[in-house]
Scaffold this motif. Structure first.
Motif, PDB file in Angstrom:
ATOM      1  N   HIS A  53     -10.084  30.613  22.950  1.00  0.00           N
ATOM      2  CA  HIS A  53      -9.179  29.960  22.108  1.00  0.00           C
ATOM      3  C   HIS A  53      -9.933  28.880  21.258  1.00  0.00           C
ATOM      4  O   HIS A  53      -9.339  28.730  20.023  1.00  0.00           O
ATOM      5  N   CYS A  54     -11.046  28.834  21.438  1.00  0.00           N
ATOM      6  CA  CYS A  54     -11.958  27.767  20.442  1.00  0.00           C
ATOM      7  C   CYS A  54     -12.450  28.571  19.342  1.00  0.00           C
ATOM      8  O   CYS A  54     -12.991  28.012  18.397  1.00  0.00           O
ATOM      9  N   ARG A  55     -12.441  29.798  19.554  1.00  0.00           N
ATOM     10  CA  ARG A  55     -13.179  30.570  18.469  1.00  0.00           C
ATOM     11  C   ARG A  55     -12.327  30.931  17.452  1.00  0.00           C
ATOM     12  O   ARG A  55     -11.083  30.675  17.437  1.00  0.00           O
ATOM     13  N   SER A  56     -12.928  31.309  16.146  1.00  0.00           N
ATOM     14  CA  SER A  56     -12.036  31.454  14.919  1.00  0.00           C
ATOM     15  C   SER A  56     -11.161  32.570  15.143  1.00  0.00           C
ATOM     16  O   SER A  56     -11.406  33.572  15.921  1.00  0.00           O
ATOM     17  N   ASP A  57      -9.963  32.449  14.529  1.00  0.00           N
ATOM     18  CA  ASP A  57      -8.983  33.509  14.346  1.00  0.00           C
ATOM     19  C   ASP A  57      -9.480  34.824  13.658  1.00  0.00           C
ATOM     20  O   ASP A  57      -9.289  35.773  14.279  1.00  0.00           O
ATOM     21  N   LYS A  58     -10.275  34.681  12.944  1.00  0.00           N
ATOM     22  CA  LYS A  58     -10.891  35.891  11.996  1.00  0.00           C
ATOM     23  C   LYS A  58     -11.823  36.613  12.959  1.00  0.00           C
ATOM     24  O   LYS A  58     -11.981  37.877  13.088  1.00  0.00           O
ATOM     25  N   TYR A  59     -12.617  35.683  13.869  1.00  0.00           N
ATOM     26  CA  TYR A  59     -13.549  36.345  14.906  1.00  0.00           C
ATOM     27  C   TYR A  59     -12.891  37.104  15.950  1.00  0.00           C
ATOM     28  O   TYR A  59     -13.175  38.000  16.253  1.00  0.00           O
ATOM     29  N   LEU A  60     -11.978  36.576  16.431  1.00  0.00           N
ATOM     30  CA  LEU A  60     -11.182  36.904  17.522  1.00  0.00           C
ATOM     31  C   LEU A  60     -10.339  38.243  16.950  1.00  0.00           C
ATOM     32  O   LEU A  60     -10.301  39.404  17.772  1.00  0.00           O
ATOM     33  N   ALA A  61     -10.014  38.527  15.742  1.00  0.00           N
ATOM     34  CA  ALA A  61      -9.155  39.494  15.240  1.00  0.00           C
ATOM     35  C   ALA A  61     -10.137  40.715  15.049  1.00  0.00           C
ATOM     36  O   ALA A  61     -10.142  41.858  15.630  1.00  0.00           O
ATOM     37  N   THR A  62     -11.622  40.355  14.708  1.00  0.00           N
ATOM     38  CA  THR A  62     -12.558  41.513  14.888  1.00  0.00           C
ATOM     39  C   THR A  62     -12.880  42.018  16.080  1.00  0.00           C
ATOM     40  O   THR A  62     -13.250  43.181  16.340  1.00  0.00           O
ATOM     41  N   ILE A  63     -12.931  41.149  17.130  1.00  0.00           N
ATOM     42  CA  ILE A  63     -13.242  41.452  18.556  1.00  0.00           C
ATOM     43  C   ILE A  63     -12.053  42.261  19.039  1.00  0.00           C
ATOM     44  O   ILE A  63     -12.327  43.484  19.527  1.00  0.00           O
ATOM     45  N   ILE A  64     -10.894  42.001  18.640  1.00  0.00           N
ATOM     46  CA  ILE A  64      -9.668  42.965  19.136  1.00  0.00           C
ATOM     47  C   ILE A  64      -9.754  43.892  18.577  1.00  0.00           C
ATOM     48  O   ILE A  64      -9.206  45.134  19.162  1.00  0.00           O
ATOM     49  N   TRP A  65      -9.890  44.149  17.411  1.00  0.00           N
ATOM     50  CA  TRP A  65      -9.926  45.574  16.552  1.00  0.00           C
ATOM     51  C   TRP A  65     -11.114  46.341  16.979  1.00  0.00           C
ATOM     52  O   TRP A  65     -10.930  47.322  17.136  1.00  0.00           O
ATOM     53  N   ASP A  66     -12.351  45.683  17.318  1.00  0.00           N
ATOM     54  CA  ASP A  66     -13.423  46.706  17.853  1.00  0.00           C
ATOM     55  C   ASP A  66     -13.042  47.120  19.369  1.00  0.00           C
ATOM     56  O   ASP A  66     -13.318  48.178  19.598  1.00  0.00           O
ATOM     57  N   GLU A  67     -12.206  46.033  19.983  1.00  0.00           N
ATOM     58  CA  GLU A  67     -11.762  46.845  21.434  1.00  0.00           C
ATOM     59  C   GLU A  67     -10.694  47.920  21.042  1.00  0.00           C
ATOM     60  O   GLU A  67     -10.635  48.974  21.804  1.00  0.00           O
ATOM     61  N   TYR A  68      -9.742  47.818  20.249  1.00  0.00           N
ATOM     62  CA  TYR A  68      -8.737  48.854  19.859  1.00  0.00           C
ATOM     63  C   TYR A  68      -9.596  50.091  19.189  1.00  0.00           C
ATOM     64  O   TYR A  68      -9.050  51.240  19.819  1.00  0.00           O
ATOM     65  N   GLN A  69     -10.506  49.867  18.490  1.00  0.00           N
ATOM     66  CA  GLN A  69     -11.231  51.180  18.059  1.00  0.00           C
ATOM     67  C   GLN A  69     -12.002  52.084  19.153  1.00  0.00           C
ATOM     68  O   GLN A  69     -11.972  53.131  19.140  1.00  0.00           O
ATOM     69  N   GLU A  70     -12.477  51.315  20.082  1.00  0.00           N
ATOM     70  CA  GLU A  70     -13.259  51.748  21.186  1.00  0.00           C
ATOM     71  C   GLU A  70     -12.104  52.408  22.162  1.00  0.00           C
ATOM     72  O   GLU A  70     -12.501  53.604  22.673  1.00  0.00           O
ATOM     73  N   ARG A  71     -11.052  51.994  22.467  1.00  0.00           N
ATOM     74  CA  ARG A  71     -10.032  52.443  23.085  1.00  0.00           C
ATOM     75  C   ARG A  71      -9.372  53.672  22.647  1.00  0.00           C
ATOM     76  O   ARG A  71      -9.198  54.718  23.157  1.00  0.00           O
ATOM     77  N   GLN A  72      -9.289  53.933  21.035  1.00  0.00           N
ATOM     78  CA  GLN A  72      -8.649  54.956  20.448  1.00  0.00           C
ATOM     79  C   GLN A  72     -10.097  56.199  20.459  1.00  0.00           C
ATOM     80  O   GLN A  72      -9.614  57.360  20.840  1.00  0.00           O
ATOM     81  N   LYS A  73     -11.235  55.687  20.356  1.00  0.00           N
ATOM     82  CA  LYS A  73     -12.344  56.547  20.550  1.00  0.00           C
ATOM     83  C   LYS A  73     -12.500  57.260  22.030  1.00  0.00           C
ATOM     84  O   LYS A  73     -12.623  58.660  22.225  1.00  0.00           O
ATOM     85  N   GLN A  74     -12.324  56.354  23.052  1.00  0.00           N
ATOM     86  CA  GLN A  74     -12.122  57.013  24.330  1.00  0.00           C
ATOM     87  C   GLN A  74     -10.872  57.879  24.714  1.00  0.00           C
ATOM     88  O   GLN A  74     -10.992  58.953  25.457  1.00  0.00           O
ATOM     89  N   SER A  75      -9.686  57.485  23.957  1.00  0.00           N
ATOM     90  CA  SER A  75      -8.636  58.498  24.166  1.00  0.00           C
ATOM     91  C   SER A  75      -8.868  59.860  23.481  1.00  0.00           C
ATOM     92  O   SER A  75      -8.376  60.815  23.990  1.00  0.00           O
ATOM     93  N   ALA A  76      -9.290  59.892  22.402  1.00  0.00           N
ATOM     94  CA  ALA A  76      -9.952  61.126  21.747  1.00  0.00           C
ATOM     95  C   ALA A  76     -10.885  61.683  22.391  1.00  0.00           C
ATOM     96  O   ALA A  76     -10.687  62.814  22.391  1.00  0.00           O
ATOM     97  N   GLU A  77     -11.812  61.229  23.138  1.00  0.00           N
ATOM     98  CA  GLU A  77     -12.725  62.038  24.047  1.00  0.00           C
ATOM     99  C   GLU A  77     -12.118  62.434  25.091  1.00  0.00           C
ATOM    100  O   GLU A  77     -12.401  63.732  25.539  1.00  0.00           O
ATOM    101  N   GLN A  78     -11.108  61.728  25.791  1.00  0.00           N
ATOM    102  CA  GLN A  78     -10.296  62.330  26.931  1.00  0.00           C
ATOM    103  C   GLN A  78      -9.543  63.444  26.536  1.00  0.00           C
ATOM    104  O   GLN A  78      -9.567  64.563  27.347  1.00  0.00           O
ATOM    105  N   ILE A  79      -9.151  63.569  25.457  1.00  0.00           N
ATOM    106  CA  ILE A  79      -8.374  64.745  24.871  1.00  0.00           C
ATOM    107  C   ILE A  79      -9.104  65.795  24.692  1.00  0.00           C
ATOM    108  O   ILE A  79      -8.666  66.904  25.054  1.00  0.00           O
ATOM    109  N   ARG A  80     -10.235  65.625  24.073  1.00  0.00           N
ATOM    110  CA  ARG A  80     -10.926  66.647  23.673  1.00  0.00           C
ATOM    111  C   ARG A  80     -11.732  67.263  24.929  1.00  0.00           C
ATOM    112  O   ARG A  80     -11.642  68.633  24.976  1.00  0.00           O
TER     113      ARG A  80
END
Length: 82
Positions: A53-80
């Motif tokens: 919670h002490c980190r900047s909002d922008k930094y945390l948004a990028t971390i969450i976006w990276d996490e989302y992208q990784e989840r999307q990638k894993q889902s695509a690999e499972q479907i494949r």
């Protein structure tokens, strides 16, 4: 800090991170909120783990976006693999 002020701080922090997701990645508000609230990082922030919670909002948004992208990638690999 009172419980009420902690809740207000968390709500404001969440709103700012969601707004940053919209601004940084061109997301609609509902999509950004879904990505935020489905992330593991949002739970860590709300639980006060590692002082995220002490980190900047922008930094945390990028971390969450990276996490989302990784989840999307894993889902695509499972479907494949099916």
């Amino acid at each position: 800090m009172t419980e009420e002020s902690k809740l207000a701080f968390q709500a404001n922090k969440s709103a700012n991170i969601i707004r940053n997701l919209c601004d940084l990645y061109g997301l609609l508000l509902q999509d950004a909120a879904d990505i935020y609230y489905q992330s593991d990082t949002s739970e860590l922030i709300e639980d006060g783990i590692a002082d995220l919670h002490c980190r900047s909002d922008k930094y945390l948004a990028t971390i969450i976006w990276d996490e989302y992208q990784e989840r999307q990638k894993q889902s695509a690999e499972q479907i494949r693999d099916i």
